[in-house]
Write an enzyme that holds these catalytic residues in place. Sequence first.
Site, PDB file in Angstrom:
ATOM      1  N   ARG A   1      22.165  15.899  -6.414  1.00  0.00           N
ATOM      2  CA  ARG A   1      22.019  14.459  -6.162  1.00  0.00           C
ATOM      3  C   ARG A   1      22.218  13.665  -7.453  1.00  0.00           C
ATOM      4  O   ARG A   1      21.657  13.999  -8.487  1.00  0.00           O
ATOM      5  CB  ARG A   1      20.611  14.152  -5.618  1.00  0.00           C
TER       6      ARG A   1
ATOM      7  N   HIS B   1      -5.476 -14.101   8.980  1.00  0.00           N
ATOM      8  CA  HIS B   1      -4.301 -13.249   9.116  1.00  0.00           C
ATOM      9  C   HIS B   1      -4.569 -12.082  10.053  1.00  0.00           C
ATOM     10  O   HIS B   1      -3.879 -11.077  10.019  1.00  0.00           O
ATOM     11  CB  HIS B   1      -3.863 -12.740   7.751  1.00  0.00           C
TER      12      HIS B   1
ATOM     13  N   ARG C   1       1.831 -11.172   5.960  1.00  0.00           N
ATOM     14  CA  ARG C   1       3.286 -11.244   6.108  1.00  0.00           C
ATOM     15  C   ARG C   1       3.789 -10.612   7.402  1.00  0.00           C
ATOM     16  O   ARG C   1       4.983 -10.650   7.679  1.00  0.00           O
ATOM     17  CB  ARG C   1       3.972 -10.645   4.886  1.00  0.00           C
TER      18      ARG C   1
ATOM     19  N   PRO D   1       0.829  -1.218   0.000  1.00  0.00           N
ATOM     20  CA  PRO D   1       0.000   0.000   0.000  1.00  0.00           C
ATOM     21  C   PRO D   1       0.863   1.267   0.000  1.00  0.00           C
ATOM     22  O   PRO D   1       1.837   1.354   0.735  1.00  0.00           O
ATOM     23  CB  PRO D   1      -0.794  -0.103   1.304  1.00  0.00           C
ATOM     24  N   GLU D   2       0.486   2.205  -0.847  1.00  0.00           N
ATOM     25  CA  GLU D   2       1.168   3.502  -0.905  1.00  0.00           C
ATOM     26  C   GLU D   2       0.153   4.580  -0.530  1.00  0.00           C
ATOM     27  O   GLU D   2      -0.942   4.259  -0.087  1.00  0.00           O
ATOM     28  CB  GLU D   2       1.736   3.716  -2.317  1.00  0.00           C
TER      29      GLU D   2
END
Length: 306
Positions: free
Chosen positions: A170, A109, A128, A2-3
């Site tokens: 950078r 889960h 997970r 998820p973002e």
Amino acid sequence: MPELPEVETVCRQLEPELEGRRIATLEVLDPRWCRPIKPAELEEAVAGRTIESLGRRGKYLLLGLDGGRTLLMHLRMTGNLVLVEGEDRLDPSEGMRLYEGERSASERHLRARFALDDGRELWFTDPRRFGEALLLGDDELDAHLASRLGIEPLSAQFTAAALGEMAAGRTVPLKSFLLDQKGVAGVGNIYADEALFRARLHPLSPAGSMKPEHLEALRDGVVAALEAGIDGGGASIDDYRDGRGEKGRMQDEFLVHTREGEPCPRGDGTVERIVVSGRSTYFCPACQAKLRRRPRRRNRPARRSA
Ligand SMILES: [Zn+2]
């Protein structure tokens, strides 16, 4: 994983449902979820509290409780926060219906569950088990987030000039630059690819090589990619489900992410896959320009150490 758009989707769905509700009990089924605090300690601190808000910062969910504390939750790779009907919860053979959504296989889960005063339950599920929770006082919250997160990309502070300051000097590839949560908060692998495609920038271009027009394009690309993700209800490539236990639709609308071998939406090339910073990266070599590293100027002030 998820973002920002996935977390924002959960937040927008669940905040109106949760605001003002009292947490009757919290049950932590996996001590790893809240370590180093012991489950019993967290359960006691949260039980009886009223939920004042559910907010987001970067990819963090912020459950604001009365008494001046916030439960910070991170979904990490496979976490989901889902509101479910609480009835029959003691008898799984009867079935646990997900709130307004399909029953999810993720019941097994379950890592933590909040029982609310209206009989519904808020579940944190996570196959997970990298997801986590942390209870912070309001005085600690800002410093905690500020040390981990940079600019919020859907805020007014996210300007081309701010991006330029971050990128100056950078040499890191643009893809890695966007994945760094201390730069732009909330962008991950999916939306970095989508943003760079929208901005017509090659993922391997050095961040410091962007000219003002590229900075503008990247800012616009990041915002457009994230907004498309929110409009699409988030992306369910694997485990992500929204606050109602349903899949997002954004995975069907990706421009380049996971589209290896397919024609570029601009019609000028074929989407390729490369690996950048260990992450699969999708782009169109025909319309995403590889910028050259800009020549160093003489007498340039020493750049910030990374
Ligand atoms: Zn193209």
